[in-house]
Every structure is written in structure tokens, then in C-alpha cells.
Design a protein around this motif. Structure first.
Motif, PDB file in Angstrom:
ATOM      1  N   VAL A  71       0.884  -1.109  -0.093  1.00 53.40           N
ATOM      2  CA  VAL A  71      -0.059   0.110   0.062  1.00 53.40           C
ATOM      3  C   VAL A  71       0.968   1.251   0.121  1.00 53.40           C
ATOM      4  CG1 VAL A  71      -1.667   1.145   1.259  1.00 53.40           C
ATOM      5  CG2 VAL A  71      -2.036  -1.216   1.244  1.00 53.40           C
ATOM      6  N   PHE A  72       0.348   2.275  -0.753  1.00 55.18           N
ATOM      7  CA  PHE A  72       1.214   3.547  -0.985  1.00 55.18           C
ATOM      8  C   PHE A  72       0.145   4.722  -0.647  1.00 55.18           C
ATOM      9  CE2 PHE A  72       2.786   0.322  -3.546  1.00 55.18           C
ATOM     10  CZ  PHE A  72       4.024   0.421  -3.289  1.00 55.18           C
ATOM     11  N   VAL A  73       0.684   5.658   0.131  1.00 53.07           N
ATOM     12  CA  VAL A  73       0.035   6.971   0.303  1.00 53.07           C
ATOM     13  C   VAL A  73       0.697   8.164  -0.449  1.00 53.07           C
ATOM     14  CG1 VAL A  73      -0.637   8.700   2.192  1.00 53.07           C
ATOM     15  CG2 VAL A  73      -1.493   6.251   2.387  1.00 53.07           C
ATOM     16  N   ILE A  74      -0.060   8.935  -1.161  1.00 50.51           N
ATOM     17  CA  ILE A  74       0.666   9.961  -1.559  1.00 50.51           C
ATOM     18  C   ILE A  74       0.057  11.287  -1.144  1.00 50.51           C
ATOM     19  CG2 ILE A  74       1.071  11.312  -3.771  1.00 50.51           C
ATOM     20  CD1 ILE A  74       1.086   7.694  -3.715  1.00 50.51           C
ATOM     21  N   ARG A  75       0.783  12.139  -0.552  1.00 45.96           N
ATOM     22  CA  ARG A  75       0.429  13.480   0.188  1.00 45.96           C
ATOM     23  C   ARG A  75       1.563  14.423  -0.098  1.00 45.96           C
ATOM     24  NH1 ARG A  75      -3.609  15.859   1.984  1.00 45.96           N
ATOM     25  NH2 ARG A  75      -3.255  17.151   3.736  1.00 45.96           N
ATOM     26  N   ASN A  76       1.431  15.689  -0.722  1.00 43.57           N
ATOM     27  CA  ASN A  76       2.207  16.696  -1.125  1.00 43.57           C
ATOM     28  C   ASN A  76       3.434  16.209  -1.847  1.00 43.57           C
ATOM     29  OD1 ASN A  76       0.423  18.351   0.332  1.00 43.57           O
ATOM     30  ND2 ASN A  76       1.662  18.067   2.281  1.00 43.57           N
ATOM     31  N   ASN A  77       3.325  15.561  -2.726  1.00 41.41           N
ATOM     32  CA  ASN A  77       4.252  15.048  -3.502  1.00 41.41           C
ATOM     33  C   ASN A  77       5.321  14.131  -2.904  1.00 41.41           C
ATOM     34  OD1 ASN A  77       3.822  16.765  -5.881  1.00 41.41           O
ATOM     35  ND2 ASN A  77       4.787  18.641  -4.822  1.00 41.41           N
ATOM     36  N   THR A  78       5.066  13.509  -1.707  1.00 38.08           N
ATOM     37  CA  THR A  78       5.849  12.509  -1.013  1.00 38.08           C
ATOM     38  C   THR A  78       5.105  11.017  -1.330  1.00 38.08           C
ATOM     39  OG1 THR A  78       6.841  14.415   0.076  1.00 38.08           O
ATOM     40  CG2 THR A  78       7.018  11.897   0.797  1.00 38.08           C
ATOM     41  N   LEU A  79       5.797   9.960  -1.525  1.00 39.87           N
ATOM     42  CA  LEU A  79       4.952   8.792  -1.470  1.00 39.87           C
ATOM     43  C   LEU A  79       5.462   8.103  -0.165  1.00 39.87           C
ATOM     44  CD1 LEU A  79       4.878   6.121  -4.044  1.00 39.87           C
ATOM     45  CD2 LEU A  79       6.326   5.456  -2.114  1.00 39.87           C
ATOM     46  N   PHE A  80       4.544   7.692   0.443  1.00 38.76           N
ATOM     47  CA  PHE A  80       4.766   6.984   1.957  1.00 38.76           C
ATOM     48  C   PHE A  80       4.375   5.721   1.718  1.00 38.76           C
ATOM     49  CE2 PHE A  80       3.780  11.481   2.692  1.00 38.76           C
ATOM     50  CZ  PHE A  80       4.430  11.754   3.950  1.00 38.76           C
ATOM     51  N   THR A  81       5.192   4.719   2.242  1.00 36.70           N
ATOM     52  CA  THR A  81       4.913   3.312   2.337  1.00 36.70           C
ATOM     53  C   THR A  81       5.622   2.596   3.445  1.00 36.70           C
ATOM     54  OG1 THR A  81       4.698   1.317   0.903  1.00 36.70           O
ATOM     55  CG2 THR A  81       6.748   2.333   0.873  1.00 36.70           C
TER      56      THR A  81
END
Ligand code: PDD
Length: 259
Positions: free
Chosen positions: A164-174
Motif C-alpha cells: 500500500v502507498f499513500v501520496i501526500r504533498n508530492n511525497t510517497l509514503f509506504t
């Protein structure tokens, strides 16, 4: 008396093949080796032997897209006992047609639900014993959603059959690799593609709140590639719109596949 049948005592890989070429074989074989080492099964074949077995199999269906299902169990014993001795591993390999969704199909967006992660502490092993995962998969079917996204406490780990990946403010979090997720080969490719598309990468804890407030949420796996999630637990992500970052990363992923 195969221990794969008796105990689910085995490991597996799912490896995509595009136009007859195995995609990221070395990475899949390295993960297979890690899974085997974790449960003390000796790898029955060298890398070269694996390559030649798969090449021979793929000759039956040249040029096509396939997914290789490869399973190794500890082997057949003389009686059912939990403790094991050295046995001859059983190897099973199957080719299945692979029909990845087209970009326009993916652009319709997919739905998910969130559930507590009640799996064990060794999710890094690609084990054939998948009872928890199939319980979640059945829940997804009953809720008519694509995936069940899992959380431990407030932290999102992975999907029942995907990362799963979350994208927020041009950042990819995993979620960072470790014992709570399977280190997906597609996860690495998504990170590589996201870097190429000038996203910042942060492998860190994602909270449930962050998922609901994300610009974009994606899942990835070898058979699904990278898929946008637009609704979770009946709540829309980013007003149900597909994000531009997904589109760019999808395109780069396709370029890697066809390279
Ligand atoms: N599963 N996490 C889990 C729990 C998975 O089952 C999978 C894939 C992934 C993604 O891994 P990869 O990108 O290497 O496919 C992550 C496969 C496809 C399966 O069980 O069929």
C-alpha cells in the motif's frame, strides 16, 4: 504425506512474464531464497537451474504475458509430525495467463476496506500458509471491493495481497520493509518509478487518518501492477479522483516492463 498439504509448510513466488520475458527474475529468486532460509528448506536448484527450468516451460507459450506460480514445500514425510528432518523438497510450477488491466480500466478507480491486521509476525516470509490472507480476500469479495487494507494499531501495514502507498504533498509514503509486510518486488518498482517521476520517498509509518486524507492511495502486486484506490470504507479519497502521480508512475512502470 507432503508437509505442504499437511501443514502449509512451504513458500512460493508469483513472477510476471511479459512478452515471453521473465520480469525481475533475480529479485524474485532472491526473495525465494530468503523465504527458504527463514524456514530452513534447502533451495533444490541453483539460479542457473531455475533459469533453465523456467526458460524450458516458457517455450510452450512464447511471446505471451504469463504469471509463473512457483511453490516449494518441505517435502513428503513418513508420518504427520510437527518437527521436521531433512526431506526432498517438492517443487510445483504452473503458468497462468496474465492479463493486466489497461490504463483506462484502472482509471475507473478501485475500492477497499480497512481491517485490523491479525496475521503473524513473519509476514516477510512468502509462505503458502495463507489462512489469514484468504479470510481477508473473502471479506473483500463479500464487500465487493478490490482489497482489504490492513492496520496494526493505528499504522497501515499492507494489503491482504498487495503493498500500500499513500501520496501526500508530492511525497510517497509506504510501510518500511521488515517482519510486518511482504517486501513486494512491485513495491520496489513503484518506488523506482516514483523517484523517476520526482516524488519524494518516505518509507515510514502511515496512520489510518493519513490514508483518509491522502491525495492518492495505490496498491501494488506482480499481477495487479500499480492500481489506484479511490474509496475506502465508503469514504472517497481525493473526492474519488484519480491522481496525476498515479498516471505518471503507471506510465513509467509500463516503460520498465517493456524495456
Ligand atoms: N501476492 N503483500 C502481500 C501480502 C502479497 O500477497 C503480495 C503479492 C504483495 C506484493 O508482492 P509482489 O509485488 O512481489 O507481487 C505484498 C501475490 C501476487 C499472490 O499471493 O498471489
Amino acid at each position: 504425506m507432503d508437509r505442504g498439504f499437511l501443514f502449509g509448510d512451504g513458500v512460493y513466488e508469483v513472477i510476471p512474464v511479459y512478452a515471453g520475458k521473465v520480469f525481475r527474475l533475480n529479485e524474485h529468486l532472491a526473495r525465494l531464497q530468503n523465504s527458504l532460509d527463514s524456514i530452513q528448506i534447502s533451495n533444490p536448484y541453483s539460479t542457473e537451474k531455475w533459469q533453465s527450468i523456467l526458460t524450458q516451460l516458457l517455450e510452450q507459450a512464447p511471446e505471451s504475458d504469463q504469471s509463473i506460480y512457483l511453490q516449494i514445500t518441505r517435502g513428503a514425510d513418513t508420518a504427520r509430525k510437527h518437527r521436521f528432518s531433512e526431506l526432498t523438497p517438492t517443487v510445483f510450477i504452473e503458468l497462468n495467463p496474465l492479463v493486466p488491466k489497461t490504463k483506462s480500466e484502472l482509471e475507473t478507480g478501485y475500492h477497499a476496506i480497512i481491517q485490523p491486521d491479525f496475521r503473524w509476525e513473519r509476514c516477510d516470509i512468502k509462505a503458502t500458509s495463507l489462512l489469514a490472507n484468504i479470510m481477508y480476500a473473502q471479506q473483500a469479495k463479500q464487500h465487493q471491493v478490490e482489497e482489504v487494507i490492513l492496520h496494526r494499531d493505528q499504522s497501515i501495514t499492507e494489503g491482504a495481497t498487495s503493498n500500500v502507498f499513500v501520496i501526500r504533498n508530492n511525497t510517497l509514503f509506504t510501510h518500511p520493509t521488515g517482519k510486518h509486510i511482504l517486501s513486494g518486488i512491485t513495491r520496489d518498482l513503484v518506488i523506482e518509478s516514483a523517484c523517476h517521476c520526482a516524488l519524494n520517498i518516505q518509507e515510514s509509518i502511515i496512520t489510518i487518518d493519513e490514508v483518509f486524507n491522502a491525495d492518492e492511495v495505490w496498491i501494488s502486486s506482480s499481477t495487479r501492477e500499480v492500481m489506484p484506490i479511490t474509496m475506502i470504507d465508503s469514504k472517497q479519497i481525493n473526492n474519488g479522483k484519480i491522481g496525476r502521480h498515479w498516471s505518471n508512475v503507471y506510465d513509467h512502470y509500463q516503460a520498465l516492463k517493456n524495456a
